[in-house]
Design an enzyme around this catalytic site. Structure first.
Site, mmCIF file in Angstrom:
data_model
loop_
_atom_site.group_PDB
_atom_site.id
_atom_site.type_symbol
_atom_site.label_atom_id
_atom_site.label_comp_id
_atom_site.label_asym_id
_atom_site.label_seq_id
_atom_site.Cartn_x
_atom_site.Cartn_y
_atom_site.Cartn_z
ATOM 1 N N GLU A 94 0.488 -3.136 2.356
ATOM 2 C CA GLU A 94 1.672 -2.369 1.789
ATOM 3 C C GLU A 94 2.556 -1.755 2.896
ATOM 4 O O GLU A 94 1.978 -1.186 3.923
ATOM 5 C CB GLU A 94 0.915 -1.020 0.875
ATOM 6 C CG GLU A 94 0.298 -1.871 -0.270
ATOM 7 C CD GLU A 94 -0.369 -0.956 -1.364
ATOM 8 O OE1 GLU A 94 -0.467 -1.027 -2.459
ATOM 9 O OE2 GLU A 94 -1.017 0.029 -0.864
ATOM 10 N N CYS A 107 7.560 2.939 6.569
ATOM 11 C CA CYS A 107 5.863 3.140 7.140
ATOM 12 C C CYS A 107 5.169 1.977 7.079
ATOM 13 O O CYS A 107 5.091 1.403 6.084
ATOM 14 C CB CYS A 107 5.204 4.326 5.900
ATOM 15 S SG CYS A 107 3.624 4.605 6.309
ATOM 16 N N CYS A 114 -8.898 -1.253 7.049
ATOM 17 C CA CYS A 114 -9.024 -0.280 7.934
ATOM 18 C C CYS A 114 -10.549 -0.059 8.719
ATOM 19 O O CYS A 114 -11.371 -0.338 7.743
ATOM 20 C CB CYS A 114 -8.611 0.987 7.832
ATOM 21 S SG CYS A 114 -8.565 2.274 9.040
ATOM 22 N N CYS A 118 -12.476 7.458 7.130
ATOM 23 C CA CYS A 118 -12.267 8.520 6.822
ATOM 24 C C CYS A 118 -12.153 8.766 5.214
ATOM 25 O O CYS A 118 -11.993 8.083 4.710
ATOM 26 C CB CYS A 118 -10.494 9.017 7.138
ATOM 27 S SG CYS A 118 -10.162 8.802 8.937
ATOM 28 N N CYS A 121 -9.403 8.840 2.508
ATOM 29 C CA CYS A 121 -8.391 7.898 2.616
ATOM 30 C C CYS A 121 -8.716 6.823 1.848
ATOM 31 O O CYS A 121 -9.747 5.947 1.872
ATOM 32 C CB CYS A 121 -7.810 7.390 4.156
ATOM 33 S SG CYS A 121 -6.693 6.303 4.236
ATOM 34 N N CYS A 339 0.898 9.137 1.849
ATOM 35 C CA CYS A 339 -0.096 9.059 2.853
ATOM 36 C C CYS A 339 -1.487 8.710 2.194
ATOM 37 O O CYS A 339 -1.919 9.636 1.488
ATOM 38 C CB CYS A 339 -0.166 10.093 3.877
ATOM 39 S SG CYS A 339 1.034 10.327 5.033
HETATM 40 N N1 SAH Z 1 -5.075 5.413 11.061
HETATM 41 C C1 SAH Z 1 -3.822 6.217 11.387
HETATM 42 C C2 SAH Z 1 -2.758 5.845 10.382
HETATM 43 C C3 SAH Z 1 -2.837 5.581 8.982
HETATM 44 S S1 SAH Z 1 -3.201 7.138 8.099
HETATM 45 C C4 SAH Z 1 -4.083 7.388 11.399
HETATM 46 O O1 SAH Z 1 -5.324 7.900 11.103
HETATM 47 O O2 SAH Z 1 -3.204 8.316 11.822
HETATM 48 C C5 SAH Z 1 -1.694 7.936 8.004
HETATM 49 C C6 SAH Z 1 -1.965 9.541 7.906
HETATM 50 O O3 SAH Z 1 -2.086 9.691 6.707
HETATM 51 C C7 SAH Z 1 -2.926 10.103 8.684
HETATM 52 O O4 SAH Z 1 -2.430 11.282 9.045
HETATM 53 C C8 SAH Z 1 -4.009 10.287 7.688
HETATM 54 O O5 SAH Z 1 -5.003 11.376 8.126
HETATM 55 C C9 SAH Z 1 -3.292 10.692 6.705
HETATM 56 N N2 SAH Z 1 -3.972 10.559 5.225
HETATM 57 C C10 SAH Z 1 -4.921 9.588 4.979
HETATM 58 N N3 SAH Z 1 -5.333 9.967 3.765
HETATM 59 C C11 SAH Z 1 -4.641 10.807 3.145
HETATM 60 C C12 SAH Z 1 -4.567 11.466 1.746
HETATM 61 N N4 SAH Z 1 -5.230 11.263 0.826
HETATM 62 N N5 SAH Z 1 -3.678 12.489 1.722
HETATM 63 C C13 SAH Z 1 -2.688 12.846 2.605
HETATM 64 N N6 SAH Z 1 -2.849 12.207 3.893
HETATM 65 C C14 SAH Z 1 -3.629 11.290 4.034
#
Ligand code: SAH
Length: 346
Positions: A94, A107, A114, A118, A121, A339
């Site tokens: 996406e 973005c 991935c 996390c 996420c 995000c």
């Molecule tokens: N792997 C990279 C880039 C992708 S995530 C990273 O971790 O930075 C992009 C951003 O979205 C990151 O800051 C991540 O922590 C955040 N993120 C992931 N899941 C989220 C959610 N459910 N709500 C808000 N931010 C989230």
């Protein structure tokens, strides 16, 4: 039958020039084709009008031009557009266009799924299927730039590697894509307007610093206490905060560029006084700013955004210590484009 032909955009300019010389043509032909492939983003050899028919046929026999396709497109009430992008092998990632008054941001994704885990996420649940190739990342930018011009009447200004995947786990291809995005032979965009967001892979942060990259670095911190961070970002066991800190100091010493910390405040997870204190202390290591991101729920209610009072507490404490803090409101939430929501429900 699956084609055995090589993706021509896997070749560097030098390799392409070599190919022509080996085939009895001029090296210069390589430059011409290279420009069609990258700067002009052509998807067929046939459309390369300054190349002779025989040469185009010869290219056709040897190569394919893999390219992405917009498979689905959703528009949010706030102008955000989420694209489901189909890759040449049928996998989907996406990419999101985020318009604001001052800028339009792409973005982009760097991996299918991935490699990290996390807990908050949506993409993490897909696991990593494969890395994206440089051209697959580049093409996302091309697509979003077109949409920005078409729907918002302005060209793309910024790029963030905050889509699916961990960019530093696909380091080589991400760097190559940025090289082409910023090169005049590609899109000629400024690296100052590109931000690579990582959950923090110390070894790779140091490597980037050594290579004197010119783009911005954002780190998804979410907690400055190892125990808490490990509970929500389990890979933190392997890359503890001590190592992250050291790599960021190294980054700053080499690049003199401040770091952005991305941070979500969750109810009952990182909303205590000691969480705030730990963040304030962490922010003292290198020049930085903090982006407090709104939490975008991904399903089961395990994570809840903290109360406004808790968030305000963060803001006032950070400001008291002269640390710049921005509150980032979510965009495209109604279409799961915010995000961490990429891959949710798809
Ligand atoms: N792997 C990279 C880039 C992708 S995530 C990273 O971790 O930075 C992009 C951003 O979205 C990151 O800051 C991540 O922590 C955040 N993120 C992931 N899941 C989220 C959610 N459910 N709500 C808000 N931010 C989230």
């Amino acid at each position: 039958m699956k084609s055995k032909k090589k993706d021509i955009r896997a070749l560097s300019k030098a390799q392409l020039r070599d190919f022509f010389v080996k085939n009895g043509d001029k090296a210069f032909r390589g430059n011409q084709v290279y420009e069609w492939l990258w700067n002009k983003s052509l998807h067929t050899f046939e459309a390369m009008t300054n190349i002779s028919k025989e040469t185009r046929e010869m290219l056709e026999e040897n190569f394919v031009i893999n390219h992405i396709k917009v498979d689905s497109m959703q528009k949010s009430n706030d102008g955000t557009i989420k694209n489901g992008i189909k890759l040449h092998d049928g996998l989907v990632v996406e990419s999101v266009l985020i318009p604001t008054e001052k800028r339009t941001t792409a973005c982009v994704s760097s991996q299918v799924g991935c490699s990290l885990d996390c807990k908050f996420c949506a993409t993490a649940r897909l696991k990593r299927m494969r890395n994206l190739n440089p051209d697959e990342i580049y093409d996302q930018v091309v697509v979003i730039d077109k949409q920005s011009r078409l729907y918002h009447n302005k060209k793309l200004t910024n790029i963030v590697f905050m889509g699916m995947g961990e960019p530093l786990m696909n380091y080589k291809n991400v760097l190559k894509s940025i090289e082409m995005i910023t090169s005049p032979e590609g899109l000629g965009m400024s690296s100052k307007r590109i931000t690579v967001s990582t959950s923090g892979v110390p070894k790779m942060i140091k490597k980037m610093a050594d290579e004197e990259v010119k783009f911005n670095l954002a780190v998804s911190l979410h907690s400055a206490i190892d125990e808490v961070r490990t509970s929500i970002m389990p890979f933190n066991t392997n890359f503890p905060l001590k190592d992250l800190k050291e790599s960021l100091e190294y980054w700053y010493a080499k690049t003199k560029r401040a770091i952005t910390y991305e941070y979500v405040v969750w109810d009952g997870i990182n909303d205590r006084k000691e969480d705030i204190k730990a963040l304030v202390d962490f922010c003292k290591y290198v020049p930085c700013k903090v982006n407090l991101i709104e939490y975008n729920p991904i399903d089961d209610g395990e994570f809840q955004q903290a109360s406004n009072a808790a968030i305000n507490n963060y803001i006032s404490n950070l400001e008291m210590h002269d640390i710049t803090v921005n509150v980032r409101r979510s965009r495209g939430k109604d279409i799961d484009a915010a995000c961490g929501q990429l891959a949710n429900k798809s």
